[in-house]
Design an enzyme around this catalytic site. Structure first.
Site, short mmCIF file in Angstrom:
data_model
loop_
_atom_site.label_atom_id
_atom_site.label_comp_id
_atom_site.label_asym_id
_atom_site.label_seq_id
_atom_site.Cartn_x
_atom_site.Cartn_y
_atom_site.Cartn_z
N ARG A 37 12.12 -8.72 -25.72
CA ARG A 37 11.66 -8.82 -24.34
C ARG A 37 10.39 -8.08 -23.97
O ARG A 37 9.83 -8.34 -22.92
CB ARG A 37 12.79 -8.37 -23.40
N HIS A 121 26.60 -6.83 -32.99
CA HIS A 121 25.95 -8.12 -33.25
C HIS A 121 25.89 -8.42 -34.75
O HIS A 121 25.08 -9.24 -35.19
CB HIS A 121 24.55 -8.17 -32.63
#
Ligand code: NAD
Length: 248
Positions: A37, A121
């Site tokens: 991001r 993750h």
């Protein structure tokens, strides 16, 4: 960097220890792995990670998944831990940190010496066979995909990364992460806190602290927020922490 703020934060870290640390892609940018991001980092400027690193692409367009998505992920393996990873490993050894919950798949906390690392993750160390359930080292799969897509196991089953893809179910380790963040104060480092379900954890923790370059949706709820680079801030906190130890 404000020296008084660093001293006060070090004091708070000691008072409320042990902490659980939640890390995101921002802790590894100084190891050369871009996050998703931050503006202008390049890696995902032309590719949408939510599209390419998804269960749908893996199943419906394996060539794009393995040729483009996987080749980007494989580059993560060239990175080495930085001083922020190393400080956290030291803090675990010294009892300031109870464990690390990481959204990262780059293995850098383990390589820095952290012992208790919950990889919510997944990881890039091995690939899973969807037929027999065995693991194949990533090096072998990287060779296979040069001539075989999708790569297959010795049994003929398709191999997929042990990474949690967009559209995957949560791994069982997430429950453990939830329990830990209920019980301990949570120090968030290098996460935009925009990715679910990791951003659920700060809402459960009794206390949160945040170290991140940019503001997050949880800044207002935090006991402290320091905006800046993880290496610089953790190094300064570690120095302040040692000073406190000398005075006690
Ligand atoms: P993110 O990309 O959403 O946000 C990263 C945050 O870190 C940003 O808010 C940015 O301001 C901050 N940041 C960047 N460099 C920093 C630095 N040096 N010090 C402090 N802060 C810094 O990352 P996320 O919240 O972790 O979520 C992205 C998802 O992408 C995660 O699910 C993660 O699994 C995955 N991802 C992992 C890696 C990796 O394994 N290293 C890399 C990219 C993306």
């Amino acid at each position: 960097m404000n020296e008084i703020m660093i001293k006060n934060t070090a004091q708070l870290l000691v008072e409320k220890k042990p902490w659980i640390v939640l890390t995101g892609a921002g802790i590894s940018t100084e190891s050369g792995i871009p996050d998703f991001r931050s503006p202008r980092t390049g890696l995902w400027e032309k590719l949408d990670p939510m599209e390419i690193l998804s269960v749908r692409t893996l199943q419906e367009d394996p060539h794009t998944f393995y040729r483009i998505g996987l080749s980007v992920l494989l580059r993560f393996r060239d990175a080495e831990p930085n001083d922020a990873h190393r400080v956290l490993a030291r803090w675990e050894h010294e009892g300031l940190v109870e464990g690390i919950i990481t959204q990262n798949i780059d293995d850098l906390h383990r390589q820095a010496g952290s012992q208790k690392v919950l990889e919510i993750h997944g990881h890039l160390r091995t690939f899973l066979c969807l037929r027999c359930g065995s693991d194949t080292p990533t090096e072998e799969v990287a060779e296979k995909v040069k001539s075989q897509i999708p790569p297959v196991c010795k049994c003929g089953g398709v191999l997929r990364p042990r990474v949690i893809l967009f559209g995957d179910m949560l791994p069982p380790v997430f429950q453990q992460a939830e329990e830990l963040s209920h019980q301990h104060p949570l120090l968030v480092i290098g996460s935009s806190l925009q990715v679910s379900p990791a951003n659920y954890l700060p809402s459960q923790a009794p206390t949160i602290g945040i170290i991140n370059r940019e503001p997050t949706p949880f800044d207002e709820k935090a006991a402290f927020v320091i905006h800046g680079g993880a290496v610089e801030i953790l190094t300064a906190l570690n120095t302040a922490f040692k000073e406190l130890g000398r005075k006690q």
